[in-house]
Design a protein around this motif. Sequence first.
Motif, PDB file in Angstrom:
ATOM      1  N   LEU A  11      -8.106  10.194 -64.996  1.00 41.57           N
ATOM      2  CA  LEU A  11      -7.995  11.064 -63.817  1.00 41.57           C
ATOM      3  C   LEU A  11      -9.086  12.128 -63.816  1.00 41.57           C
ATOM      4  CD1 LEU A  11      -6.222  12.237 -61.408  1.00 41.57           C
ATOM      5  CD2 LEU A  11      -4.937  13.490 -63.164  1.00 41.57           C
ATOM      6  N   LEU A  12      -9.679  12.315 -62.644  1.00 40.16           N
ATOM      7  CA  LEU A  12     -10.602  13.444 -62.445  1.00 40.16           C
ATOM      8  C   LEU A  12     -10.086  14.248 -61.250  1.00 40.16           C
ATOM      9  CD1 LEU A  12     -13.339  14.654 -63.489  1.00 40.16           C
ATOM     10  CD2 LEU A  12     -14.411  13.508 -61.527  1.00 40.16           C
ATOM     11  N   ILE A  13      -9.824  15.533 -61.485  1.00 41.32           N
ATOM     12  CA  ILE A  13      -9.361  16.412 -60.402  1.00 41.32           C
ATOM     13  C   ILE A  13     -10.501  17.361 -60.058  1.00 41.32           C
ATOM     14  CG2 ILE A  13      -7.569  18.012 -59.611  1.00 41.32           C
ATOM     15  CD1 ILE A  13      -5.899  17.090 -62.105  1.00 41.32           C
ATOM     16  N   GLU A  14     -10.944  17.288 -58.808  1.00 37.41           N
ATOM     17  CA  GLU A  14     -12.032  18.154 -58.339  1.00 37.41           C
ATOM     18  C   GLU A  14     -11.441  19.230 -57.432  1.00 37.41           C
ATOM     19  OE1 GLU A  14     -15.284  14.476 -58.080  1.00 37.41           O
ATOM     20  OE2 GLU A  14     -14.597  15.447 -56.240  1.00 37.41           O
ATOM     21  N   ALA A  15     -11.863  20.479 -57.639  1.00 36.79           N
ATOM     22  CA  ALA A  15     -11.297  21.569 -56.842  1.00 36.79           C
ATOM     23  C   ALA A  15     -12.371  22.582 -56.465  1.00 36.79           C
ATOM     24  CB  ALA A  15     -10.186  22.270 -57.622  1.00 36.79           C
ATOM     25  N   ALA A  16     -12.104  23.300 -55.378  1.00 34.87           N
ATOM     26  CA  ALA A  16     -13.027  24.373 -54.967  1.00 34.87           C
ATOM     27  C   ALA A  16     -13.114  25.434 -56.057  1.00 34.87           C
ATOM     28  CB  ALA A  16     -12.537  24.991 -53.662  1.00 34.87           C
ATOM     29  N   HIS A  17     -11.985  25.674 -56.729  1.00 37.14           N
ATOM     30  CA  HIS A  17     -11.938  26.719 -57.766  1.00 37.14           C
ATOM     31  C   HIS A  17     -11.039  26.245 -58.900  1.00 37.14           C
ATOM     32  CE1 HIS A  17     -13.313  29.130 -54.354  1.00 37.14           C
ATOM     33  NE2 HIS A  17     -12.251  28.680 -53.710  1.00 37.14           N
ATOM     34  N   VAL A  18     -11.523  26.377 -60.118  1.00 35.83           N
ATOM     35  CA  VAL A  18     -10.676  26.146 -61.289  1.00 35.83           C
ATOM     36  C   VAL A  18     -10.443  27.500 -61.960  1.00 35.83           C
ATOM     37  CG1 VAL A  18     -10.514  25.067 -63.576  1.00 35.83           C
ATOM     38  CG2 VAL A  18     -11.429  23.760 -61.647  1.00 35.83           C
ATOM     39  N   VAL A  19      -9.165  27.835 -62.160  1.00 32.67           N
ATOM     40  CA  VAL A  19      -8.805  29.102 -62.820  1.00 32.67           C
ATOM     41  C   VAL A  19      -8.251  28.731 -64.198  1.00 32.67           C
ATOM     42  CG1 VAL A  19      -7.456  31.219 -62.648  1.00 32.67           C
ATOM     43  CG2 VAL A  19      -8.196  30.042 -60.551  1.00 32.67           C
ATOM     44  N   ASP A  30     -16.275  25.074 -57.669  1.00 31.92           N
ATOM     45  CA  ASP A  30     -16.742  23.681 -57.585  1.00 31.92           C
ATOM     46  C   ASP A  30     -16.748  23.007 -58.957  1.00 31.92           C
ATOM     47  OD1 ASP A  30     -17.194  23.825 -54.764  1.00 31.92           O
ATOM     48  OD2 ASP A  30     -18.974  25.025 -55.201  1.00 31.92           O
ATOM     49  N   HIS A  31     -15.601  23.071 -59.591  1.00 29.79           N
ATOM     50  CA  HIS A  31     -15.446  22.468 -60.914  1.00 29.79           C
ATOM     51  C   HIS A  31     -14.418  21.339 -60.877  1.00 29.79           C
ATOM     52  CE1 HIS A  31     -18.091  25.191 -62.948  1.00 29.79           C
ATOM     53  NE2 HIS A  31     -17.673  24.823 -64.156  1.00 29.79           N
ATOM     54  N   ALA A  32     -14.461  20.549 -61.937  1.00 35.79           N
ATOM     55  CA  ALA A  32     -13.525  19.434 -62.077  1.00 35.79           C
ATOM     56  C   ALA A  32     -12.894  19.481 -63.461  1.00 35.79           C
ATOM     57  CB  ALA A  32     -14.251  18.108 -61.885  1.00 35.79           C
ATOM     58  N   VAL A  33     -11.710  18.879 -63.538  1.00 32.89           N
ATOM     59  CA  VAL A  33     -11.021  18.757 -64.824  1.00 32.89           C
ATOM     60  C   VAL A  33     -10.797  17.267 -65.081  1.00 32.89           C
ATOM     61  CG1 VAL A  33      -8.890  19.262 -66.096  1.00 32.89           C
ATOM     62  CG2 VAL A  33      -9.936  21.030 -64.653  1.00 32.89           C
ATOM     63  N   GLN A  51     -21.164  12.257 -62.828  1.00 36.04           N
ATOM     64  CA  GLN A  51     -22.138  11.482 -63.610  1.00 36.04           C
ATOM     65  C   GLN A  51     -21.556  11.059 -64.956  1.00 36.04           C
ATOM     66  OE1 GLN A  51     -25.518  14.261 -63.649  1.00 36.04           O
ATOM     67  NE2 GLN A  51     -26.651  12.695 -62.526  1.00 36.04           N
ATOM     68  N   ARG A  52     -20.775  11.961 -65.543  1.00 42.55           N
ATOM     69  CA  ARG A  52     -20.338  11.753 -66.925  1.00 42.55           C
ATOM     70  C   ARG A  52     -19.106  10.850 -67.053  1.00 42.55           C
ATOM     71  NH1 ARG A  52     -18.771  16.763 -70.827  1.00 42.55           N
ATOM     72  NH2 ARG A  52     -17.385  15.573 -72.179  1.00 42.55           N
ATOM     73  N   PHE A  53     -18.262  10.822 -66.011  1.00 42.55           N
ATOM     74  CA  PHE A  53     -16.987  10.116 -66.133  1.00 42.55           C
ATOM     75  C   PHE A  53     -16.826   9.008 -65.099  1.00 42.55           C
ATOM     76  CE2 PHE A  53     -16.076  14.371 -67.907  1.00 42.55           C
ATOM     77  CZ  PHE A  53     -15.681  13.987 -69.183  1.00 42.55           C
ATOM     78  N   ALA A  54     -16.092   7.976 -65.511  1.00 38.98           N
ATOM     79  CA  ALA A  54     -15.698   6.900 -64.592  1.00 38.98           C
ATOM     80  C   ALA A  54     -14.171   6.910 -64.542  1.00 38.98           C
ATOM     81  CB  ALA A  54     -16.215   5.560 -65.102  1.00 38.98           C
ATOM     82  N   PRO A  55     -13.598   7.704 -63.631  1.00 40.94           N
ATOM     83  CA  PRO A  55     -12.135   7.838 -63.605  1.00 40.94           C
ATOM     84  C   PRO A  55     -11.453   6.677 -62.885  1.00 40.94           C
ATOM     85  CG  PRO A  55     -13.137   9.319 -61.992  1.00 40.94           C
ATOM     86  CD  PRO A  55     -14.266   8.581 -62.652  1.00 40.94           C
ATOM     87  N   THR A  56     -10.264   6.335 -63.355  1.00 43.24           N
ATOM     88  CA  THR A  56      -9.421   5.369 -62.650  1.00 43.24           C
ATOM     89  C   THR A  56      -9.003   5.958 -61.302  1.00 43.24           C
ATOM     90  OG1 THR A  56      -8.600   4.570 -64.762  1.00 43.24           O
ATOM     91  CG2 THR A  56      -7.289   3.995 -62.830  1.00 43.24           C
ATOM     92  N   GLU A  57      -8.723   7.275 -61.294  1.00 38.10           N
ATOM     93  CA  GLU A  57      -8.326   7.954 -60.060  1.00 38.10           C
ATOM     94  C   GLU A  57      -9.053   9.284 -59.941  1.00 38.10           C
ATOM     95  OE1 GLU A  57      -4.331   9.816 -57.870  1.00 38.10           O
ATOM     96  OE2 GLU A  57      -4.270   9.350 -59.996  1.00 38.10           O
ATOM     97  N   THR A  58      -9.520   9.576 -58.743  1.00 37.51           N
ATOM     98  CA  THR A  58     -10.101  10.894 -58.467  1.00 37.51           C
ATOM     99  C   THR A  58      -9.261  11.589 -57.400  1.00 37.51           C
ATOM    100  OG1 THR A  58     -12.347  10.145 -58.976  1.00 37.51           O
ATOM    101  CG2 THR A  58     -12.150  12.154 -57.658  1.00 37.51           C
ATOM    102  N   VAL A  59      -8.867  12.814 -57.669  1.00 35.52           N
ATOM    103  CA  VAL A  59      -8.165  13.635 -56.671  1.00 35.52           C
ATOM    104  C   VAL A  59      -9.105  14.772 -56.300  1.00 35.52           C
ATOM    105  CG1 VAL A  59      -6.187  15.148 -56.238  1.00 35.52           C
ATOM    106  CG2 VAL A  59      -5.876  13.050 -57.573  1.00 35.52           C
ATOM    107  N   SER A  60      -9.536  14.768 -55.031  1.00 37.53           N
ATOM    108  CA  SER A  60     -10.498  15.776 -54.586  1.00 37.53           C
ATOM    109  C   SER A  60      -9.793  16.794 -53.687  1.00 37.53           C
ATOM    110  CB  SER A  60     -11.635  15.089 -53.826  1.00 37.53           C
ATOM    111  OG  SER A  60     -12.596  16.044 -53.472  1.00 37.53           O
ATOM    112  N   ARG A  61      -9.857  18.056 -54.062  1.00 37.11           N
ATOM    113  CA  ARG A  61      -9.185  19.121 -53.317  1.00 37.11           C
ATOM    114  C   ARG A  61     -10.193  20.234 -53.005  1.00 37.11           C
ATOM    115  NH1 ARG A  61      -6.207  15.607 -52.469  1.00 37.11           N
ATOM    116  NH2 ARG A  61      -4.048  15.327 -53.172  1.00 37.11           N
ATOM    117  N   PRO A  62     -11.036  20.016 -51.971  1.00 31.44           N
ATOM    118  CA  PRO A  62     -12.142  20.942 -51.696  1.00 31.44           C
ATOM    119  C   PRO A  62     -11.721  22.296 -51.132  1.00 31.44           C
ATOM    120  CG  PRO A  62     -12.101  19.153 -50.087  1.00 31.44           C
ATOM    121  CD  PRO A  62     -11.075  18.816 -51.114  1.00 31.44           C
ATOM    122  N   GLN A  63     -10.417  22.493 -50.869  1.00 32.69           N
ATOM    123  CA  GLN A  63      -9.983  23.814 -50.385  1.00 32.69           C
ATOM    124  C   GLN A  63      -8.891  24.414 -51.276  1.00 32.69           C
ATOM    125  OE1 GLN A  63     -10.428  24.498 -46.034  1.00 32.69           O
ATOM    126  NE2 GLN A  63      -9.653  22.404 -45.894  1.00 32.69           N
TER     127      GLN A  63
END
Length: 447
Positions: A11-19, A30-33, A51-63
């Motif tokens: 899993l790769l979770i992309e978000a506007a902000h990671v706290v 603009d970070h991902a976990v 570039q670094r990861f090939a995730p089975t699932e990506t969850v993108s949450r740009p807001q």
Amino acid sequence: MHDAAPQSIDLLIEAAHVVPVEPHAVVLDDHAVAVHRGVIVAVLPIAEARQRFAPTETVSRPQSALLPGLVNAHTHNPMTLLRGIADDLPLKVWLQEHIWPIEGAVIGPEFVADGVTLALAEMIRGGTTCVNENYFFPDVQAAVYKRHGFRARVGLPVIDFPTAWASSDDEYFERAGEVHDQWRDDPLISMAFAPHAPYTVNDANFERVRMLADQLDLPVHLHLHETAQEVQQSIDEHGQRPIARLDRLGLVNDRLIAVHMTQLTDAEIHLCAERGVSVVHCPESNLKLASGFCPACALERAGVNIAIGTDGVASNNDLDMFGETRTAAILAKAVANDAAGFDAFTALRAATLGGAKAVGFGDRIGSIEPGKQADLICVDLSPIETQPLHHVVSQLVYATGRHQVGDVWIAGQPKLQSRTLVGFDLDAITANARQWRARIATLRNGA
């Protein structure tokens, strides 16, 4: 030289902000976990992650903001079935004349399982991923939490009178031992001793708790210094304040999870700091029962680990950790007469890593760091209620509502997806809550 092939992950979770919470007071835009097998493997900029990861699932949450799951560090979750049943009463009257008689009539495995299930649905929708639980039938609670893949520290109750769970001192301890043995190695469920309070547990039982907690390396979770009346009663009966009595009995140490703590002297605050006691602040319950004010700023400045809890739904009346964290921050300022005290970052830390440390899970959850469990939540900051977005953490603490939680994962497993609960039948849960209302109404009318 060729770039290394992308690493396969779940899993790769992309978000506007990671706290991340740790390091403190940081927001990563603009970070991902990256998550694999339930564990966080990296926190990095989105472009780099792709570039670094090939995730089975990506969850993108740009807001959205991605943060650690919230830790509710003190609850009585089966009591969701008693929500609003005896409001607007002081603690002693509320407890002795209303709550205990009703519980006496309804408490049992079915009540506990149904109450925890209702609580779970509410907590997950509000971004809570871990709970420090304090109620009877811990075996039933643990099984329900496990069934839903929820992280919990479950209290093993000790109290000086017979209940549906145990009829004698020896039976409380025997049953505690059995439940602890059953869950000893579980990755999600752990136990704590939960002696109810200084006014309901005698010295001999506290000494037994201390001895067993030391042997089994378990936390001790109890209500302490909740009201002025409790403190006065202890002085009258024992010749010392409750925390001094616990200290005499060897319980004031880094295993102690002290809940409420509204009546504290400076010396008691420093004792907690010195001994590594964690304090769980339950501001809304304390306000509603007029129990007093926890000096959160003074505790925090002294270096005491502070966590946040909702307490039970019967005295709050919800399991809303966003609301609780806001109340904690605002109340702390008023009590300390200091607008700069208990700031947004400090409050969010208390609701996440502070809670994790309090319940003994600080090494595995509470912050977004490689090696920790992927207990994560996405909070949508696009609604007008949280615009414009000048300061992410200020919005999370002072403006965000729990309905803005969009996604929740525990150990990398989805529990909420785009506001939809995974593995819960909401219609059935609602119908079940209604039949409990009818049963309790019949009991009360017949009483």
